[in-house]
Design a protein around this motif. Structure first.
Motif, mmCIF file in Angstrom:
data_model
loop_
_atom_site.group_PDB
_atom_site.id
_atom_site.type_symbol
_atom_site.label_atom_id
_atom_site.label_comp_id
_atom_site.label_asym_id
_atom_site.label_seq_id
_atom_site.Cartn_x
_atom_site.Cartn_y
_atom_site.Cartn_z
ATOM 1 N N SER A 1 68.110 45.073 -63.830
ATOM 2 C CA SER A 1 66.665 44.764 -63.841
ATOM 3 C C SER A 1 66.034 44.953 -65.191
ATOM 4 O O SER A 1 66.629 45.683 -66.149
ATOM 5 C CB SER A 1 65.933 45.776 -62.971
ATOM 6 N N PRO A 2 64.956 44.612 -65.535
ATOM 7 C CA PRO A 2 64.335 44.719 -67.162
ATOM 8 C C PRO A 2 64.052 46.325 -67.261
ATOM 9 O O PRO A 2 63.859 46.760 -68.346
ATOM 10 C CB PRO A 2 62.999 43.913 -66.864
ATOM 11 N N GLN A 3 63.587 47.124 -66.240
ATOM 12 C CA GLN A 3 63.472 48.558 -66.344
ATOM 13 C C GLN A 3 64.550 49.165 -66.859
ATOM 14 O O GLN A 3 64.679 50.098 -67.769
ATOM 15 C CB GLN A 3 63.030 48.968 -64.978
ATOM 16 N N THR A 4 66.012 48.687 -66.370
ATOM 17 C CA THR A 4 67.150 49.407 -66.749
ATOM 18 C C THR A 4 67.529 48.934 -68.195
ATOM 19 O O THR A 4 67.821 50.043 -69.140
ATOM 20 C CB THR A 4 68.334 48.707 -65.894
ATOM 21 N N TRP A 5 67.179 47.754 -68.607
ATOM 22 C CA TRP A 5 67.511 47.343 -69.889
ATOM 23 C C TRP A 5 66.228 47.957 -71.142
ATOM 24 O O TRP A 5 66.825 48.464 -71.981
ATOM 25 C CB TRP A 5 67.193 45.791 -70.275
ATOM 26 N N ALA A 6 65.081 48.123 -70.467
ATOM 27 C CA ALA A 6 64.307 48.863 -71.449
ATOM 28 C C ALA A 6 64.634 50.446 -71.462
ATOM 29 O O ALA A 6 64.499 51.066 -72.620
ATOM 30 C CB ALA A 6 62.792 48.662 -70.690
ATOM 31 N N PHE A 7 65.076 50.911 -70.524
ATOM 32 C CA PHE A 7 65.454 52.398 -70.495
ATOM 33 C C PHE A 7 66.649 52.482 -71.335
ATOM 34 O O PHE A 7 66.993 53.312 -72.259
ATOM 35 C CB PHE A 7 65.795 52.897 -68.992
ATOM 36 N N ILE B 1 67.510 50.446 -73.828
ATOM 37 C CA ILE B 1 67.031 50.312 -75.547
ATOM 38 C C ILE B 1 66.361 51.533 -75.911
ATOM 39 O O ILE B 1 66.691 52.006 -77.020
ATOM 40 C CB ILE B 1 66.179 49.014 -75.389
ATOM 41 N N TYR B 2 65.623 52.147 -74.826
ATOM 42 C CA TYR B 2 64.871 53.316 -75.425
ATOM 43 C C TYR B 2 65.717 54.424 -75.820
ATOM 44 O O TYR B 2 65.651 55.264 -76.815
ATOM 45 C CB TYR B 2 63.963 54.134 -74.318
ATOM 46 N N VAL B 3 66.815 54.788 -74.880
ATOM 47 C CA VAL B 3 67.787 55.947 -75.085
ATOM 48 C C VAL B 3 68.494 55.240 -76.395
ATOM 49 O O VAL B 3 68.905 56.417 -77.314
ATOM 50 C CB VAL B 3 68.646 56.018 -73.685
ATOM 51 N N GLY B 4 68.883 54.261 -76.679
ATOM 52 C CA GLY B 4 69.621 53.852 -77.888
ATOM 53 C C GLY B 4 68.874 54.163 -79.099
ATOM 54 O O GLY B 4 69.130 54.703 -79.960
ATOM 55 N N ALA B 5 67.644 53.774 -78.957
ATOM 56 C CA ALA B 5 66.613 54.145 -80.104
ATOM 57 C C ALA B 5 66.403 55.637 -80.398
ATOM 58 O O ALA B 5 66.343 55.812 -81.597
ATOM 59 C CB ALA B 5 65.164 53.339 -79.784
#
Length: 151
Positions: free
Chosen positions: A5-11, A13-17
């Protein structure tokens, strides 16, 4: 890849950043930081005042008790704040649970107060309450009390 889901991708990307920023900060501080070892480098320093004497001071246990009580009741305030924020969602069930929580904490406070945990100065011997003494089992033989030596 499209099953996320988009929330999983956002999470992700946040952890990677966050990991990138942490690695960048640690690397830059080790590369750009100075390596001077002067006299004052290992000296204690607080609020612009150079420390004098040792750091090992004896404090009364009352200071630690006050700190523990503060933490206990500070956590109570945190839980009650979270309850107050969600009071409309929790309804009457949440109100009853918060009331039970407060009553249990008040009983604990009364117990601590009755034991003298909130008294800063010790009571006189006449006014001090002693803990109840338990009688030893019948099969235990206690040694006789020592007689005071009279001079």
């Amino acid at each position: 890849m499209t099953s996320y889901s988009p929330q999983t991708w956002a999470f992700g990307i946040y952890v990677g950043a966050v990991l990138f920023v942490v690695v960048l900060m640690v690397t830059l501080s080790s590369v750009l930081g100075s390596r001077n070892n002067g006299r004052a480098k290992n000296e204690a320093f607080e609020s612009g005042v150079v420390g004098v004497g040792g750091g090992h001071l004896r404090f009364s246990a009352k200071f630690y008790l006050v700190a523990m009580f503060f933490v206990l009741f500070d956590l109570e305030a945190v839980f009650l704040y979270a309850w107050a924020v969600s009071i409309r969602e929790s309804g009457w069930a949440g109100y009853i649970e918060a009331t039970i929580f407060i009553v249990v904490l008040l009983i604990g406070l009364a117990y601590i107060w009755r034991l003298g945990g909130l008294d800063w100065a010790p009571k006189t011997r006449a006014g001090r309450r002693s803990l109840p003494q338990l009688d030893p089992p019948a099969d235990v033989v206690l040694p006789p009390a020592p007689n005071p030596v009279k001079n």
